[in-house]
Design a protein around this motif. Structure first.
Motif, PDB file in Angstrom:
ATOM      1  N   LEU A   1       0.919  -1.015   0.115  1.00 56.03           N
ATOM      2  CA  LEU A   1      -0.001  -0.152   0.117  1.00 56.03           C
ATOM      3  C   LEU A   1       0.866   1.291   0.084  1.00 56.03           C
ATOM      4  O   LEU A   1       0.517   2.278  -0.654  1.00 56.03           O
ATOM      5  N   GLY A   2       2.149   1.288   0.673  1.00 58.90           N
ATOM      6  CA  GLY A   2       2.949   2.265   0.669  1.00 58.90           C
ATOM      7  C   GLY A   2       3.506   2.668  -0.595  1.00 58.90           C
ATOM      8  O   GLY A   2       3.561   3.582  -1.238  1.00 58.90           O
ATOM      9  N   VAL A   3       4.060   1.545  -1.142  1.00 54.17           N
ATOM     10  CA  VAL A   3       4.618   1.808  -2.698  1.00 54.17           C
ATOM     11  C   VAL A   3       3.226   2.478  -3.517  1.00 54.17           C
ATOM     12  O   VAL A   3       3.632   3.121  -4.328  1.00 54.17           O
ATOM     13  N   ALA A   4       2.039   1.835  -3.432  1.00 54.10           N
ATOM     14  CA  ALA A   4       0.976   2.463  -4.367  1.00 54.10           C
ATOM     15  C   ALA A   4       0.878   3.993  -3.909  1.00 54.10           C
ATOM     16  O   ALA A   4       0.590   4.656  -4.773  1.00 54.10           O
ATOM     17  N   VAL A   5       0.819   4.343  -2.688  1.00 52.32           N
ATOM     18  CA  VAL A   5       0.668   5.656  -2.341  1.00 52.32           C
ATOM     19  C   VAL A   5       1.860   6.434  -2.800  1.00 52.32           C
ATOM     20  O   VAL A   5       1.517   7.608  -3.150  1.00 52.32           O
ATOM     21  N   MET A   6       3.063   6.152  -2.433  1.00 51.66           N
ATOM     22  CA  MET A   6       4.243   6.812  -3.171  1.00 51.66           C
ATOM     23  C   MET A   6       4.055   7.008  -4.763  1.00 51.66           C
ATOM     24  O   MET A   6       4.166   8.270  -5.126  1.00 51.66           O
ATOM     25  N   LEU A   7       3.707   6.034  -5.406  1.00 49.67           N
ATOM     26  CA  LEU A   7       3.414   6.316  -6.950  1.00 49.67           C
ATOM     27  C   LEU A   7       2.512   7.271  -7.124  1.00 49.67           C
ATOM     28  O   LEU A   7       2.288   8.307  -8.105  1.00 49.67           O
ATOM     29  N   GLY A   8       1.134   7.046  -6.474  1.00 48.31           N
ATOM     30  CA  GLY A   8      -0.055   7.986  -6.661  1.00 48.31           C
ATOM     31  C   GLY A   8       0.324   9.246  -6.426  1.00 48.31           C
ATOM     32  O   GLY A   8      -0.303  10.293  -7.216  1.00 48.31           O
ATOM     33  N   VAL A   9       0.708   9.577  -5.417  1.00 46.99           N
ATOM     34  CA  VAL A   9       1.017  10.932  -4.636  1.00 46.99           C
ATOM     35  C   VAL A   9       2.106  11.571  -5.908  1.00 46.99           C
ATOM     36  O   VAL A   9       1.890  12.915  -6.066  1.00 46.99           O
ATOM     37  N   ASN A  10       3.235  10.826  -6.275  1.00 43.33           N
ATOM     38  CA  ASN A  10       4.042  11.607  -7.013  1.00 43.33           C
ATOM     39  C   ASN A  10       3.498  11.952  -8.530  1.00 43.33           C
ATOM     40  O   ASN A  10       3.790  12.872  -9.139  1.00 43.33           O
ATOM     41  N   ALA A  11       2.548  10.833  -8.874  1.00 45.07           N
ATOM     42  CA  ALA A  11       2.018  11.225 -10.237  1.00 45.07           C
ATOM     43  C   ALA A  11       1.219  12.248 -10.085  1.00 45.07           C
ATOM     44  O   ALA A  11       1.203  13.058 -10.985  1.00 45.07           O
ATOM     45  N   SER A  12       0.378  12.651  -8.991  1.00 43.35           N
ATOM     46  CA  SER A  12      -0.469  13.769  -8.785  1.00 43.35           C
ATOM     47  C   SER A  12       0.259  14.935  -8.923  1.00 43.35           C
ATOM     48  O   SER A  12      -0.179  15.961  -9.533  1.00 43.35           O
ATOM     49  N   LEU A  13       1.409  14.730  -8.095  1.00 43.07           N
ATOM     50  CA  LEU A  13       2.119  16.249  -7.873  1.00 43.07           C
ATOM     51  C   LEU A  13       2.749  16.516  -9.220  1.00 43.07           C
ATOM     52  O   LEU A  13       3.052  17.841  -9.527  1.00 43.07           O
ATOM     53  N   TRP A  14       3.290  15.587  -9.900  1.00 39.96           N
ATOM     54  CA  TRP A  14       3.858  15.869 -11.155  1.00 39.96           C
ATOM     55  C   TRP A  14       2.943  16.377 -12.186  1.00 39.96           C
ATOM     56  O   TRP A  14       3.353  17.452 -13.027  1.00 39.96           O
ATOM     57  N   TRP A  15       1.475  15.939 -12.084  1.00 41.69           N
ATOM     58  CA  TRP A  15       0.645  16.495 -13.143  1.00 41.69           C
ATOM     59  C   TRP A  15       0.492  17.975 -12.829  1.00 41.69           C
ATOM     60  O   TRP A  15       0.344  18.927 -13.592  1.00 41.69           O
ATOM     61  N   LEU A  16       0.313  18.169 -11.501  1.00 38.31           N
ATOM     62  CA  LEU A  16       0.041  19.666 -10.898  1.00 38.31           C
ATOM     63  C   LEU A  16       1.429  20.682 -11.156  1.00 38.31           C
ATOM     64  O   LEU A  16       1.024  21.635 -11.781  1.00 38.31           O
ATOM     65  N   ALA A  17       2.526  20.085 -11.184  1.00 42.53           N
ATOM     66  CA  ALA A  17       3.647  20.849 -11.503  1.00 42.53           C
ATOM     67  C   ALA A  17       3.678  21.177 -13.141  1.00 42.53           C
ATOM     68  O   ALA A  17       3.977  22.279 -13.480  1.00 42.53           O
ATOM     69  N   TRP A  18       3.560  20.151 -13.809  1.00 45.29           N
ATOM     70  CA  TRP A  18       3.471  20.145 -15.163  1.00 45.29           C
ATOM     71  C   TRP A  18       2.169  21.321 -15.535  1.00 45.29           C
ATOM     72  O   TRP A  18       2.585  22.007 -16.562  1.00 45.29           O
ATOM     73  N   ARG A  19       1.195  21.013 -15.081  1.00 43.79           N
ATOM     74  CA  ARG A  19      -0.059  21.869 -15.415  1.00 43.79           C
ATOM     75  C   ARG A  19       0.459  23.302 -15.018  1.00 43.79           C
ATOM     76  O   ARG A  19       0.061  24.428 -15.725  1.00 43.79           O
ATOM     77  N   MET A  20       0.924  23.820 -13.914  1.00 43.08           N
ATOM     78  CA  MET A  20       1.429  25.113 -13.786  1.00 43.08           C
ATOM     79  C   MET A  20       2.350  25.537 -14.643  1.00 43.08           C
ATOM     80  O   MET A  20       2.248  26.850 -14.910  1.00 43.08           O
ATOM     81  N   PHE A  21       3.403  24.792 -15.165  1.00 45.90           N
ATOM     82  CA  PHE A  21       4.290  25.269 -16.257  1.00 45.90           C
ATOM     83  C   PHE A  21       3.586  25.542 -17.588  1.00 45.90           C
ATOM     84  O   PHE A  21       3.698  26.414 -18.422  1.00 45.90           O
ATOM     85  N   LYS A  22       2.809  24.574 -17.791  1.00 41.77           N
ATOM     86  CA  LYS A  22       2.011  24.630 -18.879  1.00 41.77           C
ATOM     87  C   LYS A  22       1.054  25.963 -19.144  1.00 41.77           C
ATOM     88  O   LYS A  22       1.065  26.552 -20.364  1.00 41.77           O
ATOM     89  N   THR A  23       0.567  26.196 -17.986  1.00 38.74           N
ATOM     90  CA  THR A  23      -0.444  27.382 -18.270  1.00 38.74           C
ATOM     91  C   THR A  23       0.349  28.603 -17.741  1.00 38.74           C
ATOM     92  O   THR A  23      -0.214  29.887 -17.859  1.00 38.74           O
ATOM     93  N   GLY A  24       1.813  28.760 -17.326  1.00 35.23           N
ATOM     94  CA  GLY A  24       2.315  29.902 -16.825  1.00 35.23           C
ATOM     95  C   GLY A  24       1.674  30.452 -15.563  1.00 35.23           C
ATOM     96  O   GLY A  24       1.870  31.665 -15.149  1.00 35.23           O
ATOM     97  N   TYR A  25       1.218  29.501 -14.762  1.00 34.31           N
ATOM     98  CA  TYR A  25       0.612  29.881 -13.550  1.00 34.31           C
ATOM     99  C   TYR A  25       1.577  30.870 -12.722  1.00 34.31           C
ATOM    100  O   TYR A  25       2.727  30.080 -12.382  1.00 34.31           O
ATOM    101  N   LYS A  26       1.520  32.105 -12.277  1.00 31.62           N
ATOM    102  CA  LYS A  26       2.332  32.779 -11.344  1.00 31.62           C
ATOM    103  C   LYS A  26       3.935  32.682 -12.119  1.00 31.62           C
ATOM    104  O   LYS A  26       4.634  33.364 -11.266  1.00 31.62           O
ATOM    105  N   LEU A  27       4.163  32.479 -13.343  1.00 33.97           N
ATOM    106  CA  LEU A  27       5.262  32.640 -13.831  1.00 33.97           C
ATOM    107  C   LEU A  27       5.358  33.507 -14.957  1.00 33.97           C
ATOM    108  O   LEU A  27       6.360  34.240 -15.211  1.00 33.97           O
ATOM    109  N   LYS A  28       4.291  33.839 -15.807  1.00 34.41           N
ATOM    110  CA  LYS A  28       4.200  34.793 -16.725  1.00 34.41           C
ATOM    111  C   LYS A  28       3.237  35.876 -16.491  1.00 34.41           C
ATOM    112  O   LYS A  28       2.218  35.776 -15.702  1.00 34.41           O
ATOM    113  N   ALA A  29       3.837  37.176 -16.880  1.00 31.68           N
ATOM    114  CA  ALA A  29       3.065  38.070 -16.423  1.00 31.68           C
ATOM    115  C   ALA A  29       1.777  38.334 -17.412  1.00 31.68           C
ATOM    116  O   ALA A  29       1.659  37.871 -18.572  1.00 31.68           O
TER     117      ALA A  29
END
Length: 267
Positions: A239-267
């Motif tokens: 279960l711990g292995v699954a949690v680590m994979l799931g949380v990392n996948a979710s955070l990676w998508w969120l970080a990718w989305r932030m750079f994709k949209t320029g959230y608080k990065l572009k004027a």
């Protein structure tokens, strides 16, 4: 007079490996250049924590189940040194670039959002692994530790460093000043760390806090890492292995989305 034609733009392919490597190398050189602060200082701090616990116990032989307490404690301290430095590497890099106004130098090169996230995160993972390796060797010199399940040690070391690197990257993009990222550290990272079972077995907690600990992803990264060293875990290992994979996948998508949209990065 015939003017020369302008150079044609270079096709970097589906993945800009040169740009990705350059960003990764930049992140690694950032912490290597000040290794006294980024590598050796965390090692000394962790050893001081370990010494305080050892001296406070005195001659008492305290056990956690069938494991001596100091042997139980060591993997948790190593893990905390790793993840704190992985978080610091990505968060400080992005916040400093935003505050100084040179974040544009990172966004202008032909790097996709996925390549930007990968470069930052891999740099944070590298710092976490380096700090963890040096800290582990230093503690190993004090108290011999076994490693019956090295696969769990390697997996959770990489996944935990990646999780905190991603969290630092997301927090850095969200933050507009140093006070904001300090709030993430104080109100997110620190509480999750202290509720994760770093210094104790969660099985000794009251029922309410036992459930809180099992909803804390930090618990699974420390529990799985410790299992690799002592062969005993408080939670379900897979279960711990699954949690680590799931949380990392979710955070990676969120970080990718932030750079994709320029959230608080572009004027």
């Amino acid at each position: 007079m015939t003017l020369p034609l302008p150079p044609m733009p270079r096709n970097v392919g589906s993945v800009n490996w040169i740009g990705l490597w350059t960003l990764y190398a930049r992140e690694v050189r950032r912490f290597i250049k000040v290794h006294q602060q980024t590598v050796w200082a965390p090692v000394v701090t962790t050893l001081l924590y370990y010494a305080v616990f050892a001296l406070s116990l005195g001659s008492a032989v305290r056990m956690v189940g069938a494991t001596p307490y100091l042997e139980f404690l060591a993997p948790g301290l190593i893990m905390m040194a790793m993840v704190q430095n992985a978080f610091a590497n990505t968060s400080s890099s992005v916040v400093i670039a935003k505050v100084q106004g040179n974040i544009v130098d990172i966004l202008m090169p032909p790097l996709s959002p996925m390549e930007l996230v990968s470069g930052f995160v891999l740099g944070g993972v590298t710092r976490g692994i380096v700090v963890g390796l040096v800290t582990g060797l230093a503690i190993w010199a004090v108290i011999p530790m076994h490693m019956p399940h090295p696969g769990f040690v390697v997996f959770h070391a990489v996944m935990a460093s990646m999780l905190l690197s991603l969290l630092g990257l997301v927090g850095g993009v969200w933050s507009e000043k140093f006070d904001n990222i300090a709030a993430v550290t104080n109100f997110v990272v620190t509480p999750l760390s202290f509720l994760s079972g770093t210094f104790y077995s969660v099985d000794t907690l009251p029922p309410v806090f036992w459930w809180v600990a099992h909803f804390d992803p930090f618990f699974y990264m420390i529990d799985g890492f410790r299992y690799g060293f002592i062969g005993v875990s408080d939670g379900a290992r897979w279960l711990g292995v699954a949690v680590m994979l799931g949380v990392n996948a979710s955070l990676w998508w969120l970080a990718w989305r932030m750079f994709k949209t320029g959230y608080k990065l572009k004027a």
